[in-house]
Design an enzyme around this catalytic site. Structure first.
Site, PDB file in Angstrom:
ATOM      1  CE1 TYR A   1      -3.334  -2.833   0.774  1.00 44.87           C
ATOM      2  CE2 TYR A   1      -4.590  -0.810   1.096  1.00 44.87           C
ATOM      3  CZ  TYR A   1      -4.546  -2.172   0.876  1.00 44.87           C
ATOM      4  OH  TYR A   1      -5.720  -2.873   0.770  1.00 44.87           O
TER       5      TYR A   1
ATOM      6  CG  ASP B   1     -13.529  -7.518   2.436  1.00 40.62           C
ATOM      7  OD1 ASP B   1     -13.205  -6.855   3.444  1.00 40.62           O
ATOM      8  OD2 ASP B   1     -14.061  -6.993   1.430  1.00 40.62           O
TER       9      ASP B   1
ATOM     10  CG  ASP C   1      -8.013  -4.945   1.684  1.00 41.07           C
ATOM     11  OD1 ASP C   1      -8.979  -4.558   2.368  1.00 41.07           O
ATOM     12  OD2 ASP C   1      -7.995  -4.881   0.440  1.00 41.07           O
TER      13      ASP C   1
ATOM     14  CE  LYS D   1       2.321 -17.843  -3.196  1.00 41.20           C
ATOM     15  NZ  LYS D   1       1.512 -19.073  -3.281  1.00 41.20           N
TER      16      LYS D   1
ATOM     17  CG  ASP E   1      -1.356 -20.516  -1.689  1.00 36.88           C
ATOM     18  OD1 ASP E   1      -0.793 -20.482  -0.578  1.00 36.88           O
ATOM     19  OD2 ASP E   1      -0.839 -21.050  -2.696  1.00 36.88           O
TER      20      ASP E   1
HETATM   21  C1  IPM Z   1     -10.300  -1.501   4.041  1.00 32.57           C
HETATM   22  C2  IPM Z   1     -10.461  -0.887   2.678  1.00 32.57           C
HETATM   23  C3  IPM Z   1      -9.295   0.038   2.353  1.00 32.57           C
HETATM   24  C4  IPM Z   1      -8.038  -0.821   2.345  1.00 32.57           C
HETATM   25  C5  IPM Z   1      -9.425   0.832   1.040  1.00 32.57           C
HETATM   26  C6  IPM Z   1     -10.708   1.587   0.954  1.00 32.57           C
HETATM   27  C7  IPM Z   1      -8.256   1.745   0.835  1.00 32.57           C
HETATM   28  O1  IPM Z   1     -10.634  -1.870   1.712  1.00 32.57           O
HETATM   29  O2  IPM Z   1     -10.181  -0.748   5.022  1.00 32.57           O
HETATM   30  O3  IPM Z   1     -10.333  -2.727   4.151  1.00 32.57           O
HETATM   31  O4  IPM Z   1      -7.727  -1.459   1.328  1.00 32.57           O
HETATM   32  O5  IPM Z   1      -7.349  -0.821   3.369  1.00 32.57           O
HETATM   33 MN    MN Z   2     -10.864  -3.868   2.518  1.00 31.43          MN
END
Ligand code: IPM
Ligand code: MN
Ligand code: NAD
Length: 368
Positions: free
Chosen positions: A143, A252, A248, A192, A224
């Site tokens: 990032y 999710d 990140d 990784k 993975d």
């Molecule tokens: C998160 C989001 C952010 C990230 C984006 C919006 C920059 O996806 O907080 O998970 O990738 O960190």
């Molecule tokens: Mn995110």
């Protein structure tokens, strides 16, 4: 001892304002009648800030955040933002904020809530009891590496780079091991290392740190495989330690495992000011429709009470109120499951606030 809590609230875009409003009301409700005084100031970030101030995060807002004890952020992002240059997009504002605050340790707990197990696509026996926390490195990695484009036409190339230093890995690893000590004492470090040199350094330093925590079981897993194990055996994880990008993505996935991205809150610690935000984005498809699940935002408030203000009792009250409301059968559309949805953002938030208010009425009655 009484505390004065100075908070900057950045509602942001899309569902950000919807869930921030509920989160703040919950914070006020749990502090009501207590000795702690809350002072909060709303400011702009993201697309809302770009439209009003020409930048997704102004210097004045950064200064205000640095002055505050904690920052609460709703979400950033807008479909139209793709038309503006990357440096002016909502997400650039968020990355700038994290970097300015210096918070490198992003904690993202994922818990399976018993009353809404059927919101998960997994078999209930697989997901039930899931209680893990992702420790995501937030201030470095891909990032924040050098990024550029070269060439023209068919010769165009885009380059992003990942760099991690010993110091960066060591400090985030310590956070994971310290957290594990207060939990089930298992750290799974995810990388990784079979391909990336950043991951090989990561593994080496994590092992060094692990040597100082003989009471904590440490293992390594390739990312993975971790993506697969998270779906097959989510209960096998306690603390999952990983880089910015892997964190990140897998957070999710963890949200999907427990049923909705709307359920996860987060704390970003270790810098000048702590930052709290739900894990989800601005959800433009449901923004302003009273459909967003406010649980992730409410969990973030509990984390703020616990980590920044050391108000463990109040944090526990918020979590217990959340559990009570879920047990009463209230569900927003994202976790509707077989029972169907019966609450919007506001109604769910109001129910949590009512539980907290009823408790403090009881406490007042007991004391008199
Ligand atoms: C998160 C989001 C952010 C990230 C984006 C919006 C920059 O996806 O907080 O998970 O990738 O960190
Ligand atoms: Mn995110
Ligand atoms: P998203 O999290 O906004 O939405 C993904 C899906 O989950 C959508 O269907 C959405 O309706 C649903 N969802 C999200 N939050 C929910 C909630 N609280 N309750 C119920 N359902 C919810 O992810 P996306 O669609 O990939 O991204 C949309 C925008 O948000 C993009 O601009 C992205 O950059 C931004 N984003 C911001 C943050 C942040 O501010 N921390 C995090 C992730 C994405």
């Amino acid at each position: 001892m009484s505390k004065k809590i100075r908070l900057v609230v950045l509602p942001g875009d899309g569902v950000g304002p919807d869930v921030s409003r509920v989160a703040l009301d919950v914070l006020r409700a749990v502090l009501a009648g207590g000795r702690h005084e809350l002072e909060s100031e709303d400011r702009l970030i993201g697309w809302a800030a770009y439209q009003a101030e020409g930048t997704p995060l102004s210097d004045a807002t950064i200064a205000a955040c640095l002055e505050a004890d904690a920052v609460f952020l709703g979400a950033v992002g807008h479909p139209e933002a793709e038309k503006v240059s990357p440096a002016l997009r909502p997400e650039a504002g968020l990355l700038r904020l994290r970097s300015a605050l210096g918070c490198y340790a992003n904690l993202r707990p994922a818990r399976a809530y018993a009353p809404i197990l059927d919101a998960s696509p997994l078999h209930p026996e697989v997901v039930s009891g899931t209680d893990l926390i992702i420790v995501r490195e937030l201030a470095g990695g891909l990032y924040y590496g050098k990024s550029r484009e070269t060439g023209l036409g068919n010769r165009r190339r885009a380059i992003d780079t990942e760099a991690y230093s010993v110091t960066e890995v060591r400090r985030i690893a310590k956070v994971a091991f310290d957290l594990a000590r207060a939990r089930r004492k298992i750290v799974t470090s995810i990388d990784k290392a079979n391909v990336l040199s950043t991951s090989r350094l990561w593994r080496e330093i994590v092992n060094e740190v692990a040597a100082g925590y003989s009471d904590v079981k440490c293992s390594h897993m390739l990312v993975d495989r971790a993506a697969m194990e998270l779906v097959l055996k989510p209960k096998s994880f306690d603390v999952m330690l990983m880089s910015n990008l892997f964190g990140d993505i897998l957070s999710d996935e963890a949200a999907g495992v427990v049923g909705s991205i709307g359920l996860l809150g987060s704390a970003s610690l270790g810098g000048k000011t702590d930052l709290y935000e739900p894990v989800h984005g601005s959800a433009p498809d449901i923004a302003g429709q009273d459909k967003a699940n406010p649980i992730g935002a409410i969990v973030s408030v509990a984390m703020m009470l616990r980590h920044t203000f050391r108000l463990e009792k109040e944090a526990g009250k918020v979590e217990a109120a959340l559990d009570r409301v879920l047990a009463s059968g209230l569900r927003t559309p994202d976790v509707a499951g077989r029972a169907g949805a019966n609450a919007g953002t506001r109604a769910f938030g109001a129910a949590v606030i009512e539980v907290l208010a009823a408790e403090s009425r009881l406490a007042v009655a007991r004391a008199s």
